[in-house]
Motif scaffolding. Structure first.
Motif, PDB file in Angstrom:
ATOM      1  N   ARG A  53       0.834  -1.211   0.000  1.00  0.00           N
ATOM      2  CA  ARG A  53       0.000   0.000   0.000  1.00  0.00           C
ATOM      3  C   ARG A  53       0.868   1.261   0.000  1.00  0.00           C
ATOM      4  NH1 ARG A  53      -3.159  -2.894   3.750  1.00  0.00           N
ATOM      5  NH2 ARG A  53      -2.347  -1.643   5.446  1.00  0.00           N
TER       6      ARG A  53
ATOM      7  N   ARG B 249       2.358   1.707  -3.490  1.00  0.00           N
ATOM      8  CA  ARG B 249       1.277   2.150  -4.377  1.00  0.00           C
ATOM      9  C   ARG B 249       1.009   3.648  -4.162  1.00  0.00           C
ATOM     10  NH1 ARG B 249      -4.765  -0.224  -5.354  1.00  0.00           N
ATOM     11  NH2 ARG B 249      -5.511   1.593  -6.511  1.00  0.00           N
TER      12      ARG B 249
ATOM     13  N   GLU C 224       1.398   6.608  -6.942  1.00  0.00           N
ATOM     14  CA  GLU C 224       0.275   7.500  -7.254  1.00  0.00           C
ATOM     15  C   GLU C 224       0.636   8.957  -6.967  1.00  0.00           C
ATOM     16  OE1 GLU C 224      -3.741   4.887  -6.806  1.00  0.00           O
ATOM     17  OE2 GLU C 224      -2.773   5.471  -4.914  1.00  0.00           O
TER      18      GLU C 224
ATOM     19  N   LEU D 150      -4.284   1.742 -12.469  1.00  0.00           N
ATOM     20  CA  LEU D 150      -3.653   0.624 -11.775  1.00  0.00           C
ATOM     21  C   LEU D 150      -4.667  -0.516 -11.778  1.00  0.00           C
ATOM     22  CD1 LEU D 150      -2.175   2.530  -8.697  1.00  0.00           C
ATOM     23  CD2 LEU D 150      -1.003   1.925 -10.813  1.00  0.00           C
TER      24      LEU D 150
ATOM     25  N   LEU E  77      -0.083  -5.058  -9.359  1.00  0.00           N
ATOM     26  CA  LEU E  77      -0.780  -3.928  -9.973  1.00  0.00           C
ATOM     27  C   LEU E  77      -0.053  -3.560 -11.259  1.00  0.00           C
ATOM     28  CD1 LEU E  77      -1.659  -1.559  -6.994  1.00  0.00           C
ATOM     29  CD2 LEU E  77      -3.213  -2.972  -8.336  1.00  0.00           C
TER      30      LEU E  77
ATOM     31  N   ILE F  92       3.580  -2.811  -9.896  1.00  0.00           N
ATOM     32  CA  ILE F  92       3.824  -2.722  -8.454  1.00  0.00           C
ATOM     33  C   ILE F  92       3.549  -4.124  -7.925  1.00  0.00           C
ATOM     34  CG2 ILE F  92       3.153  -1.672  -6.253  1.00  0.00           C
ATOM     35  CD1 ILE F  92       1.955   0.670  -7.922  1.00  0.00           C
TER      36      ILE F  92
ATOM     37  N   ALA G 187       8.158  -1.343  -7.082  1.00  0.00           N
ATOM     38  CA  ALA G 187       7.527  -0.800  -8.288  1.00  0.00           C
ATOM     39  C   ALA G 187       8.608  -0.539  -9.316  1.00  0.00           C
ATOM     40  CB  ALA G 187       6.789   0.497  -7.982  1.00  0.00           C
TER      41      ALA G 187
END
Length: 168
Positions: A106, A109, A113, A126, A133, A145, A157
């Motif tokens: 998380r 990610r 983002e 995504l 991802l 990711i 990633a």
């Protein structure tokens, strides 16, 4: 544009607390084979940043509780015409002895983002595929990711700057 993109990513990732690393461009596997490799383990140009970054994580976690690393570097593949092609990629890894995989996933990610938002990249998506991802920009695959699969808790990633530079 590419230099500005690289500089911007370096500044943002450093501000997020990540350390930049540089790893070898040679690998034990890949599509672009060297004519005169130094060793069999380094007989190809690397197809991704993954191998070098995950090795760096292993070394860092021996001395530190957390590894927050990134690399911006070239990767190589063959075009349809079988000629070598070079792309610039950004790899980001977050691993910790005390962190659960899902927390790291998380966090990475959110960082990706945040980077894409700050860079003004519109039209990115995504999409989850097999616990990974997939990152697309305007329908074009640019990266992934995923969780680290080398015995460490963490996430990783990697995305192509070559493919996103037109969108910045």
């Amino acid at each position: 544009p590419m230099r500005r993109l690289k500089d911007g990513l370096q500044d943002m990732l450093t501000a997020y607390g990540f350390t930049e690393i540089l790893t070898r461009s040679f690998s034990g596997n890949g599509e672009v084979m060297l004519e005169n490799p130094l060793t069999p383990e380094q007989s190809f140009l690397r197809p991704s940043l993954t191998e070098g970054i995950t090795s760096a994580v292993t070394l860092n976690l021996k001395s530190f509780g957390t590894a927050a690393l990134f690399e911006i570097g070239s990767v190589f593949h063959k075009k349809v015409t079988h000629e070598p092609a070079e792309e610039v990629h950004c790899g980001i890894v977050l691993a910790s002895k005390g962190m659960k995989d899902e927390e790291a996933f998380r966090a990475v990610r959110g960082i990706v983002e945040g980077l894409f938002t700050r860079l003004g990249i519109a039209g990115y998506t995504l999409t989850e595929e097999n616990k990974t991802l997939v990152i697309d920009v305007n329908g074009e695959f640019v990266g992934v990711i995923k969780r680290i699969e080398s015995g460490h808790s963490g996430a990783y990633a990697e995305f192509s700057l070559t493919k996103i530079v037109p969108h910045v």
